[in-house]
Each structure stands twice: as C-alpha cells, then as structure tokens.
Write a protein that holds these residues in place. Sequence first.
Motif, PDB file in Angstrom:
ATOM      1  N   PHE A   1      -5.997  50.986  46.317  1.00 27.21           N
ATOM      2  CA  PHE A   1      -4.831  50.681  45.491  1.00 27.21           C
ATOM      3  C   PHE A   1      -3.646  51.565  45.860  1.00 27.21           C
ATOM      4  O   PHE A   1      -3.812  52.735  46.195  1.00 27.21           O
ATOM      5  N   ALA A   2      -2.450  50.994  45.734  1.00 26.91           N
ATOM      6  CA  ALA A   2      -1.233  51.775  45.966  1.00 26.91           C
ATOM      7  C   ALA A   2      -0.817  52.543  44.723  1.00 26.91           C
ATOM      8  O   ALA A   2      -0.129  53.571  44.822  1.00 26.91           O
ATOM      9  N   SER A   3      -1.207  52.072  43.535  1.00 23.66           N
ATOM     10  CA  SER A   3      -0.858  52.747  42.291  1.00 23.66           C
ATOM     11  C   SER A   3      -1.855  52.336  41.216  1.00 23.66           C
ATOM     12  O   SER A   3      -2.620  51.377  41.380  1.00 23.66           O
ATOM     13  N   ALA A   4      -1.825  53.083  40.110  1.00 20.51           N
ATOM     14  CA  ALA A   4      -2.726  52.787  38.994  1.00 20.51           C
ATOM     15  C   ALA A   4      -1.962  52.857  37.681  1.00 20.51           C
ATOM     16  O   ALA A   4      -1.173  53.782  37.460  1.00 20.51           O
ATOM     17  N   TYR A   5      -2.214  51.887  36.810  1.00 25.07           N
ATOM     18  CA  TYR A   5      -1.667  51.875  35.453  1.00 25.07           C
ATOM     19  C   TYR A   5      -2.860  51.872  34.508  1.00 25.07           C
ATOM     20  O   TYR A   5      -3.656  50.922  34.493  1.00 25.07           O
ATOM     21  N   LEU A   6      -3.014  52.923  33.720  1.00 24.96           N
ATOM     22  CA  LEU A   6      -4.203  53.100  32.906  1.00 24.96           C
ATOM     23  C   LEU A   6      -3.816  53.233  31.438  1.00 24.96           C
ATOM     24  O   LEU A   6      -3.116  54.185  31.063  1.00 24.96           O
ATOM     25  N   PHE A   7      -4.257  52.301  30.616  1.00 23.67           N
ATOM     26  CA  PHE A   7      -3.975  52.371  29.190  1.00 23.67           C
ATOM     27  C   PHE A   7      -5.185  52.963  28.478  1.00 23.67           C
ATOM     28  O   PHE A   7      -6.238  52.345  28.385  1.00 23.67           O
ATOM     29  N   GLU A   8      -5.019  54.187  28.019  1.00 27.59           N
ATOM     30  CA  GLU A   8      -6.056  54.941  27.318  1.00 27.59           C
ATOM     31  C   GLU A   8      -7.410  54.883  28.025  1.00 27.59           C
ATOM     32  O   GLU A   8      -8.414  54.425  27.458  1.00 27.59           O
ATOM     33  N   PRO A   9      -7.464  55.349  29.273  1.00 25.63           N
ATOM     34  CA  PRO A   9      -8.756  55.406  29.972  1.00 25.63           C
ATOM     35  C   PRO A   9      -9.687  56.397  29.271  1.00 25.63           C
ATOM     36  O   PRO A   9      -9.277  57.495  28.902  1.00 25.63           O
ATOM     37  N   ILE A  10     -10.921  55.996  29.083  1.00 28.64           N
ATOM     38  CA  ILE A  10     -11.891  56.849  28.385  1.00 28.64           C
ATOM     39  C   ILE A  10     -12.565  57.743  29.418  1.00 28.64           C
ATOM     40  O   ILE A  10     -13.603  57.414  30.002  1.00 28.64           O
ATOM     41  N   ILE A  11     -11.929  58.886  29.648  1.00 30.70           N
ATOM     42  CA  ILE A  11     -12.411  59.862  30.631  1.00 30.70           C
ATOM     43  C   ILE A  11     -12.497  61.201  29.918  1.00 30.70           C
ATOM     44  O   ILE A  11     -11.514  61.687  29.368  1.00 30.70           O
ATOM     45  N   VAL A  12     -13.669  61.792  29.916  1.00 31.72           N
ATOM     46  CA  VAL A  12     -13.891  63.019  29.164  1.00 31.72           C
ATOM     47  C   VAL A  12     -14.139  64.188  30.114  1.00 31.72           C
ATOM     48  O   VAL A  12     -14.425  64.011  31.306  1.00 31.72           O
ATOM     49  N   ALA A  13     -14.021  65.392  29.585  1.00 32.57           N
ATOM     50  CA  ALA A  13     -14.351  66.589  30.348  1.00 32.57           C
ATOM     51  C   ALA A  13     -15.858  66.658  30.558  1.00 32.57           C
ATOM     52  O   ALA A  13     -16.630  66.129  29.744  1.00 32.57           O
ATOM     53  N   PRO A  14     -16.324  67.302  31.638  1.00 30.34           N
ATOM     54  CA  PRO A  14     -17.768  67.405  31.859  1.00 30.34           C
ATOM     55  C   PRO A  14     -18.515  68.012  30.674  1.00 30.34           C
ATOM     56  O   PRO A  14     -19.638  67.588  30.356  1.00 30.34           O
ATOM     57  N   SER A  15     -17.903  68.984  30.001  1.00 28.50           N
ATOM     58  CA  SER A  15     -18.568  69.594  28.847  1.00 28.50           C
ATOM     59  C   SER A  15     -18.731  68.597  27.704  1.00 28.50           C
ATOM     60  O   SER A  15     -19.733  68.605  26.983  1.00 28.50           O
ATOM     61  N   GLU A  16     -17.740  67.720  27.527  1.00 23.43           N
ATOM     62  CA  GLU A  16     -17.827  66.692  26.501  1.00 23.43           C
ATOM     63  C   GLU A  16     -18.855  65.638  26.877  1.00 23.43           C
ATOM     64  O   GLU A  16     -19.564  65.100  26.011  1.00 23.43           O
ATOM     65  N   ALA A  17     -18.968  65.325  28.159  1.00 20.63           N
ATOM     66  CA  ALA A  17     -19.950  64.337  28.611  1.00 20.63           C
ATOM     67  C   ALA A  17     -21.362  64.758  28.227  1.00 20.63           C
ATOM     68  O   ALA A  17     -22.186  63.930  27.828  1.00 20.63           O
ATOM     69  N   ALA A  18     -21.633  66.042  28.344  1.00 26.17           N
ATOM     70  CA  ALA A  18     -22.963  66.529  27.994  1.00 26.17           C
ATOM     71  C   ALA A  18     -23.271  66.333  26.515  1.00 26.17           C
ATOM     72  O   ALA A  18     -24.418  66.102  26.122  1.00 26.17           O
ATOM     73  N   ARG A  19     -22.220  66.385  25.675  1.00 20.67           N
ATOM     74  CA  ARG A  19     -22.433  66.225  24.236  1.00 20.67           C
ATOM     75  C   ARG A  19     -22.538  64.761  23.832  1.00 20.67           C
ATOM     76  O   ARG A  19     -22.913  64.465  22.702  1.00 20.67           O
ATOM     77  N   ARG A  20     -22.197  63.846  24.719  1.00 24.10           N
ATOM     78  CA  ARG A  20     -22.206  62.426  24.387  1.00 24.10           C
ATOM     79  C   ARG A  20     -23.540  61.749  24.668  1.00 24.10           C
ATOM     80  O   ARG A  20     -23.649  60.524  24.560  1.00 24.10           O
ATOM     81  N   THR A  21     -24.530  62.510  25.023  1.00 28.48           N
ATOM     82  CA  THR A  21     -25.818  61.905  25.356  1.00 28.48           C
ATOM     83  C   THR A  21     -26.619  61.515  24.120  1.00 28.48           C
ATOM     84  O   THR A  21     -27.606  60.818  24.223  1.00 28.48           O
TER      85      THR A  21
END
Length: 274
Positions: free
Chosen positions: A113-133
Amino acid sequence: MFLPRPDGSRFALHDLGGDGQAVLICHATGFCGRAYEPLARALGDRFHVWALDMPGHGDSDDPPGGDFSWRAMVGDVVAATRAIASQPLACVVGHSMGGAVALQAAADDPSLFASAYLFEPIIVAPSEAARRTGNNPMADGARRRQGTFASRPEALWRYASRRPMNELSAGSLAAYVEHGFRENGDGTVSLKCSPENEARTFESSASITSASVAAATLPTLVVTGATSALASMGPPVVAALASAELRIHRHLGHFGPLQGPEVIADEIAAHAGR
C-alpha cells in the motif's frame, strides 16, 4: 470473487466499483465488506474500491483450523491485494479490527500500500495483550446477540430502533442487513457472521500489538471519534509508527465509516492524494 487459501478454503473479495487507483476496505468485527457500499459509492469518482470479507464473516469461509487470530487474517489481506493489482494500492482503509489487520499487513510487506487510513484500529500494547487472554466483555456480548430473524425487514427494524446499530447511516445499515444475512429455507434470515464466530474474533484481538506493527513506515492517518469509548487507543498507535498523524471527529463514534461515509470518503481521498 472468491480467492483460495492454502488449505483449500476460500475468502470473498468484492469489487465495489469506481474509477481510478485501487483502494481496499478491511471491515470491523461482525460486519462484512459490502456493508461499506455507501463509503465505496462516495469514493467511486476518485478510486476503484474493493472490500474483502474476513474469515468467518460475510461470504468467506471460516478460518483454517478455526484460527480466528487477527494475525492469521493478514494472509487474506495480502492475497486480496495481490489479486487486485501488481503495484501498491493507493490506500488501505481499515476499520476497528480491519485497521489492525491492514496495518499489520503493511508492516509485514511494505510493497502492498502507498498509504493507510485507519479508523480506530484495535491495536494494544504488548503488556495489554497479555491481560486480554482472559474474559472478554465484547465476546460475552456477541454471544448474546440474536442470530436469526423472521425476515430482513424485521432485522432492519430491530437494528434501526436500538443502539448501537441505529448510529449507522440509513444506507450503511441497509447494506449491512442486505449483505450480512443469509436466507434460510423457512424464510428466516441468519447472520453470516454467527454470534459464536464474532465472539471468537473478539477473543483473538490481542494477536496484533503496537510492537508488531511498528515496522510500518507508510503515511498513515489514524482517526478516532470523539464520542467513542475506544478513542483513547488512537494516540498510542500514532506514537508507535514512524509516519502517522491523529485526527478526531467530534460528531462520530466507533462506527465512523458507517455513520458518515461521505465525510470519511473525502478524508480518505485527501490523505491518499497526499
């Protein structure tokens, strides 16, 4: 059209029409590519718009091996992009889950892709990912959803009269009800993305993190809605990227591309044109 996966299953890629360079839409959890037809129409005089259905959503088969991890969905995005054009697409448009998957694809392969438009992408910090299990409230809510209705008009009436689906524009809601349900033999209609598939998709959200997408260097516009409970996720995503900026819409919520498709289309066009 349907494109094959390595295991023999298929996923759906929809040509939503238009003229110009190609744009690919990646939808939010529980939705489908053709729910964004109003957005595609608003973009159609400037871009040729495509949209895919994520695994277990819309017309796509369930994911290989029952793996609903968002990281595994990147393969479908890459295959769809390669099927559309040999050169980079003008822009990838990602909404919520679709934003996370699209950005991960861009991080893995800068040639897409030449560019990206992202509306509220659900991307968390690695520390938060561990808590989402553990338990996921969104998954619990999805499993309580009504999956079958007496007819499409009944489904449309129910959604139009209740939050949060009544926040969608009339055109977006009609497109979702038209393309997000399948007809049963007895005249009833059922969600193509079943409540269980939606729940399992929510439960797999932690597989894409700010660390895994940090390699993405393409110009990226991260957009949030001021009325959204998820707006606070935008700034950390921007901070993790080399070439990103943040924009906030005062009158939109998490369903922004489905609430104000004309406004979002103008914003996509301006960003891709830069």
